[in-house]
Motif scaffolding. Structure first.
Motif, PDB file in Angstrom:
ATOM      1  N   LEU A 269      21.857  10.399 -19.067  1.00  0.00           N
ATOM      2  CA  LEU A 269      20.714  10.856 -18.284  1.00  0.00           C
ATOM      3  C   LEU A 269      19.964   9.629 -17.780  1.00  0.00           C
ATOM      4  CD1 LEU A 269      19.423  13.498 -20.853  1.00  0.00           C
ATOM      5  CD2 LEU A 269      20.462  14.046 -18.650  1.00  0.00           C
ATOM      6  N   THR A 270      19.439   9.685 -16.545  1.00  0.00           N
ATOM      7  CA  THR A 270      18.741   8.527 -15.998  1.00  0.00           C
ATOM      8  C   THR A 270      17.339   8.900 -15.525  1.00  0.00           C
ATOM      9  OG1 THR A 270      19.548   8.820 -13.722  1.00  0.00           O
ATOM     10  CG2 THR A 270      20.926   7.520 -15.228  1.00  0.00           C
ATOM     11  N   LEU A 271      16.466   7.902 -15.541  1.00  0.00           N
ATOM     12  CA  LEU A 271      15.099   8.083 -15.080  1.00  0.00           C
ATOM     13  C   LEU A 271      14.669   6.846 -14.305  1.00  0.00           C
ATOM     14  CD1 LEU A 271      12.353   9.643 -15.142  1.00  0.00           C
ATOM     15  CD2 LEU A 271      11.835   8.366 -17.235  1.00  0.00           C
ATOM     16  N   PRO A 272      14.347   6.977 -13.010  1.00  0.00           N
ATOM     17  CA  PRO A 272      13.803   5.827 -12.272  1.00  0.00           C
ATOM     18  C   PRO A 272      12.417   5.476 -12.799  1.00  0.00           C
ATOM     19  CG  PRO A 272      14.533   7.577 -10.785  1.00  0.00           C
ATOM     20  CD  PRO A 272      14.486   8.164 -12.149  1.00  0.00           C
ATOM     21  N   VAL A 273      12.153   4.190 -12.982  1.00  0.00           N
ATOM     22  CA  VAL A 273      10.850   3.708 -13.446  1.00  0.00           C
ATOM     23  C   VAL A 273      10.408   2.620 -12.465  1.00  0.00           C
ATOM     24  CG1 VAL A 273       9.578   2.591 -15.317  1.00  0.00           C
ATOM     25  CG2 VAL A 273      11.392   4.243 -15.848  1.00  0.00           C
ATOM     26  N   VAL A 274       9.459   2.983 -11.595  1.00  0.00           N
ATOM     27  CA  VAL A 274       9.004   2.078 -10.532  1.00  0.00           C
ATOM     28  C   VAL A 274       7.659   1.485 -10.934  1.00  0.00           C
ATOM     29  CG1 VAL A 274       8.465   1.851  -8.086  1.00  0.00           C
ATOM     30  CG2 VAL A 274      10.203   3.504  -8.825  1.00  0.00           C
ATOM     31  N   LEU A 275       7.623   0.176 -11.156  1.00  0.00           N
ATOM     32  CA  LEU A 275       6.401  -0.525 -11.531  1.00  0.00           C
ATOM     33  C   LEU A 275       5.723  -1.079 -10.282  1.00  0.00           C
ATOM     34  CD1 LEU A 275       7.914  -2.671 -14.445  1.00  0.00           C
ATOM     35  CD2 LEU A 275       6.994  -0.348 -14.584  1.00  0.00           C
TER      36      LEU A 275
ATOM     37  N   LEU B  26      16.867   4.111 -18.447  1.00  0.00           N
ATOM     38  CA  LEU B  26      15.744   3.859 -17.553  1.00  0.00           C
ATOM     39  C   LEU B  26      16.177   2.844 -16.508  1.00  0.00           C
ATOM     40  CD1 LEU B  26      12.837   3.484 -20.161  1.00  0.00           C
ATOM     41  CD2 LEU B  26      13.790   5.579 -19.158  1.00  0.00           C
ATOM     42  N   ARG B  27      16.074   3.230 -15.244  1.00  0.00           N
ATOM     43  CA  ARG B  27      16.411   2.325 -14.144  1.00  0.00           C
ATOM     44  C   ARG B  27      15.085   1.759 -13.629  1.00  0.00           C
ATOM     45  NH1 ARG B  27      21.614   2.723 -11.799  1.00  0.00           N
ATOM     46  NH2 ARG B  27      22.942   4.350 -12.665  1.00  0.00           N
ATOM     47  N   ILE B  28      14.764   0.563 -14.091  1.00  0.00           N
ATOM     48  CA  ILE B  28      13.434  -0.019 -13.908  1.00  0.00           C
ATOM     49  C   ILE B  28      13.455  -1.020 -12.758  1.00  0.00           C
ATOM     50  CG2 ILE B  28      11.565  -1.253 -15.055  1.00  0.00           C
ATOM     51  CD1 ILE B  28      13.027  -0.527 -17.728  1.00  0.00           C
ATOM     52  N   LEU B  29      12.468  -0.908 -11.880  1.00  0.00           N
ATOM     53  CA  LEU B  29      12.338  -1.906 -10.818  1.00  0.00           C
ATOM     54  C   LEU B  29      10.890  -2.342 -10.711  1.00  0.00           C
ATOM     55  CD1 LEU B  29      11.061  -0.751  -7.816  1.00  0.00           C
ATOM     56  CD2 LEU B  29      13.054   0.709  -8.113  1.00  0.00           C
ATOM     57  N   ASN B  30      10.707  -3.615 -10.458  1.00  0.00           N
ATOM     58  CA  ASN B  30       9.365  -4.171 -10.285  1.00  0.00           C
ATOM     59  C   ASN B  30       9.070  -4.280  -8.795  1.00  0.00           C
ATOM     60  OD1 ASN B  30       6.977  -5.547 -10.231  1.00  0.00           O
ATOM     61  ND2 ASN B  30       7.628  -7.244 -11.528  1.00  0.00           N
ATOM     62  N   ALA B  31       8.333  -3.299  -8.286  1.00  0.00           N
ATOM     63  CA  ALA B  31       7.945  -3.277  -6.879  1.00  0.00           C
ATOM     64  C   ALA B  31       6.570  -3.886  -6.667  1.00  0.00           C
ATOM     65  CB  ALA B  31       7.958  -1.836  -6.356  1.00  0.00           C
TER      66      ALA B  31
ATOM     67  N   ILE C 263       0.827  -1.209   0.000  1.00  0.00           N
ATOM     68  CA  ILE C 263       0.000   0.000   0.000  1.00  0.00           C
ATOM     69  C   ILE C 263       0.865   1.265   0.000  1.00  0.00           C
ATOM     70  CG2 ILE C 263      -2.087  -1.033   0.963  1.00  0.00           C
ATOM     71  CD1 ILE C 263      -1.267  -0.024   3.712  1.00  0.00           C
ATOM     72  N   GLY C 264       2.063   1.161  -0.594  1.00  0.00           N
ATOM     73  CA  GLY C 264       2.814   2.390  -0.855  1.00  0.00           C
ATOM     74  C   GLY C 264       4.248   2.439  -0.417  1.00  0.00           C
ATOM     75  N   MET C 265       4.694   1.507   0.446  1.00  0.00           N
ATOM     76  CA  MET C 265       6.054   1.632   0.989  1.00  0.00           C
ATOM     77  C   MET C 265       7.075   0.887   0.140  1.00  0.00           C
ATOM     78  SD  MET C 265       5.766   1.822   5.140  1.00  0.00           S
ATOM     79  CE  MET C 265       7.504   2.246   5.279  1.00  0.00           C
ATOM     80  N   TYR C 266       7.392   1.470  -1.007  1.00  0.00           N
ATOM     81  CA  TYR C 266       8.421   0.940  -1.905  1.00  0.00           C
ATOM     82  C   TYR C 266       9.023   2.111  -2.678  1.00  0.00           C
ATOM     83  CZ  TYR C 266       4.293   1.331  -4.921  1.00  0.00           C
ATOM     84  OH  TYR C 266       3.176   1.784  -5.570  1.00  0.00           O
ATOM     85  N   GLY C 267      10.312   2.009  -2.996  1.00  0.00           N
ATOM     86  CA  GLY C 267      10.965   3.104  -3.702  1.00  0.00           C
ATOM     87  C   GLY C 267      12.280   2.660  -4.321  1.00  0.00           C
ATOM     88  N   ALA C 268      12.839   3.520  -5.144  1.00  0.00           N
ATOM     89  CA  ALA C 268      14.055   3.204  -5.899  1.00  0.00           C
ATOM     90  C   ALA C 268      15.309   3.607  -5.132  1.00  0.00           C
ATOM     91  CB  ALA C 268      14.035   3.922  -7.244  1.00  0.00           C
ATOM     92  N   LEU C 269      16.343   2.778  -5.275  1.00  0.00           N
ATOM     93  CA  LEU C 269      17.676   3.048  -4.747  1.00  0.00           C
ATOM     94  C   LEU C 269      18.641   3.081  -5.933  1.00  0.00           C
ATOM     95  CD1 LEU C 269      18.183   0.714  -1.643  1.00  0.00           C
ATOM     96  CD2 LEU C 269      18.539   3.170  -1.665  1.00  0.00           C
ATOM     97  N   ILE C 270      19.267   4.221  -6.171  1.00  0.00           N
ATOM     98  CA  ILE C 270      20.213   4.337  -7.275  1.00  0.00           C
ATOM     99  C   ILE C 270      21.616   4.526  -6.702  1.00  0.00           C
ATOM    100  CG2 ILE C 270      20.933   5.729  -9.255  1.00  0.00           C
ATOM    101  CD1 ILE C 270      18.014   6.348  -9.774  1.00  0.00           C
ATOM    102  N   LEU C 271      22.466   3.565  -6.969  1.00  0.00           N
ATOM    103  CA  LEU C 271      23.846   3.606  -6.490  1.00  0.00           C
ATOM    104  C   LEU C 271      24.755   3.824  -7.694  1.00  0.00           C
ATOM    105  CD1 LEU C 271      23.688   0.509  -4.091  1.00  0.00           C
ATOM    106  CD2 LEU C 271      22.918   2.859  -3.670  1.00  0.00           C
ATOM    107  N   LYS C 272      25.303   5.027  -7.798  1.00  0.00           N
ATOM    108  CA  LYS C 272      26.092   5.398  -8.973  1.00  0.00           C
ATOM    109  C   LYS C 272      27.546   4.958  -8.835  1.00  0.00           C
ATOM    110  CE  LYS C 272      25.072   9.794  -8.715  1.00  0.00           C
ATOM    111  NZ  LYS C 272      24.970  11.223  -9.062  1.00  0.00           N
ATOM    112  N   LYS C 273      28.181   4.737  -9.967  1.00  0.00           N
ATOM    113  CA  LYS C 273      29.605   4.449  -9.989  1.00  0.00           C
ATOM    114  C   LYS C 273      30.393   5.744  -9.869  1.00  0.00           C
ATOM    115  CE  LYS C 273      29.579   0.499 -13.191  1.00  0.00           C
ATOM    116  NZ  LYS C 273      30.044   0.042 -14.512  1.00  0.00           N
ATOM    117  N   LYS C 274      31.586   5.648  -9.308  1.00  0.00           N
ATOM    118  CA  LYS C 274      32.535   6.743  -9.411  1.00  0.00           C
ATOM    119  C   LYS C 274      33.058   6.796 -10.844  1.00  0.00           C
ATOM    120  CE  LYS C 274      34.312   6.592  -4.654  1.00  0.00           C
ATOM    121  NZ  LYS C 274      35.531   6.365  -3.838  1.00  0.00           N
TER     122      LYS C 274
END
Length: 353
Positions: free
Chosen positions: A153-159, A248-253, A128-139
C-alpha cells in the motif's frame, strides 16, 4: 489466406504491445487560502493544494492537459523525468508560457519508475501552491520488482512550507540581507549572548563575513504542511490491519527547508531515493533536502491507535504532523533546539580547512 493470417497476427502483436495512454486534465486557478488566520492569494489546481497526485506505470504514455484559468502565464516542469526536451516545461527555453485562458498539452512516454514530483516553472508560483506528486509504478513483470516493497500500500507525503509574505518580497528581503526573519523566529543571537556562551569570536567572525544568525535556515515560515495541512490524519488503508506495512512516497516540495523525518511507530526503512531503488536500510530518522524524494516503509498501528509522522524543519522552530491510523495519538519526541553558536563555529572551522 496466408496474407490475411499474417495481418491478423501483426495486429494482435501490436495490440498486445500498445502503450496505454493515461490522461489528466489540470485546471489552474487563482484561489484564497487561510493557513494562519489571514486570507492570502494562492494557486489551486483542480481546486486543491498540493496539485493532484499523478500516477502512471512504466510504459504508459502521459497526456496532461493544462487549462490555465488565471490572468497570468504558467507552466509545469516534470522534476527528474526523462522526456523529450520540448516537454520539459521551462518557459522561454523549452516552451512558451501557457497563456491565460488557453490549454496546453504535455505528452511523453513514461520510461522510468519511482517517486518524483512536478511544479510550476513560472516565477514563484510553485511557492504558493503549484507542486504535486508524480508516482511512476513498476510493471509486475519488471525483473527489479521487489515483493514486499513494490506491491505495498502506498501513501504520497508532500512536504511544503507556507508564508503569508508575497514570495517576491521574501526574495527581495533575502537579497537585502535582513535580520527580520531571525527576529520573527526569536533566534537572533546578540554579542552579549555570544559572550555568555563563550562564542564572542564566532559571532564577530560571522558578522565580518555578513553571515546571518539564522544561516542554517534563512526564511521564516508561518506554517509547515504535509499534504496541504499542518496536522491531518492519513486515509484509512482498505483491508489493512495493525502490523501491516505501508510505503510512504515522500517528496520535499519546500522552497528552502530541509526536514527531519521521524515516526512514532518505530524505525523507518528507506527503500528508494530520488526515484531509484536502494538496498533497504533501517534508520531512526532521516533528513530530506529541497526537491529530494524518499520512499520509506513504516508499520501501521493496531486499532484505536494513531502514530505521528513528524516533519521538523532544520531550524526546529515549528513542525507538521501526519497521523497514520485512527485512535489515541502516539507522539514523536520533538527534536531539541539547535545550538546555533556551536553550529556556526563548526561551519567556520570547515571553511578554514
Amino acid at each position: 489466406m496466408k496474407f490475411k493470417l499474417s495481418l491478423v497476427l501483426v495486429l494482435i502483436a501490436f495490440t498486445s504491445n500498445a502503450q496505454k495512454v493515461v490522461r489528466y486534465d489540470l485546471y489552474v486557478k487563482d484561489t484564497m487560502v487561510n493557513f494562519t488566520g489571514k486570507e492570502k492569494r494562492a494557486i489551486a489546481v483542480n481546486g486543491q493544494i498540493p496539485m493532484p497526485t499523478l500516477t502512471f506505470t512504466e510504459g504508459d504514455i502521459a497526456e496532461i492537459y493544462v487549462h490555465n484559468e488565471m490572468k497570468e502565464g504558467t507552466s509545469l516542469h516534470w522534476h527528474g523525468l526523462f522526456l523529450p526536451n520540448k516537454e520539459d516545461g521551462v518557459p522561454y527555453l523549452t516552451q512558451m508560457p501557457i497563456a491565460p485562458h488557453t490549454t496546453h498539452k504535455y505528452s511523453f512516454p513514461i520510461v522510468q519508475n519511482g517517486t518524483h514530483w512536478y511544479h510550476s516553472h513560472s516565477g514563484l508560483q510553485e511557492q504558493i501552491g503549484m507542486y504535486g506528486a508524480l508516482i511512476l509504478k513498476k510493471k509486475e513483470s519488471d525483473p527489479t520488482f521487489r515483493k514486499g516493497i513494490d506491491d505495498l500500500l502506498t501513501l504520497p507525503v508532500v512536504l511544503s512550507e507556507w508564508t503569508d509574505y508575497n514570495p517576491d518580497n521574501v526574495h527581495r528581503m533575502l537579497h537585502n540581507v535582513s535580520d527580520w526573519f531571525a527576529i520573527k523566529k526569536g533566534t537572533t543571537q546578540s554579542y552579549a549572548e555570544a559572550s555568555r556562551k563563550g562564542h564572542f569570536k564566532t559571532k564577530l567572525n560571522n558578522e565580518w563575513k555578513r553571515m546571518l544568525a539564522m544561516d542554517v535556515s534563512d526564511v521564516y515560515y508561518d506554517k509547515f504542511l504535509i499534504n496541504g495541512k499542518n496536522e491531518s490524519v492519513a486515509p484509512t488503508f482498505k483491508d489493512s490491519k495493525g502490523g501491516d506495512k505501508v510505503r510512504l512516497r515522500i517528496l520535499n516540495a519546500g522552497a528552502s527547508s530541509y526536514f527531519w523525518l521521524t515516526y512514532a511507530g518505530g524505525k523507518i526503512t528507506v527503500v528508494a531515493n530520488d526515484g531509484n531503488d536502494v538496498e533497504p536500510v533501517v534508520v531512526d530518522r532521516l533528513i530530506i533536502g529541497v526537491s529530494e524524494t524518499y520512499d520509506v516503509v513504516v508499520t501501521i498501528p493496531a486499532d484505536n491507535t494513531a502514530y505521528e509522522f513528524l516533519a521538523t524543519p532544520e531550524d526546529r522552530t515549528k513542525s507538521a504532523s501526519l497521523y497514520i491510523g485512527n485512535g489515541i495519538k502516539q507522539l514523536v519526541s520533538p527534536l531539541p533546539k539547535l545550538n546555533y553558536f556551536e553550529g556556526m563555529k563548526m561551519m567556520n572551522d570547515m571553511m578554514n580547512m
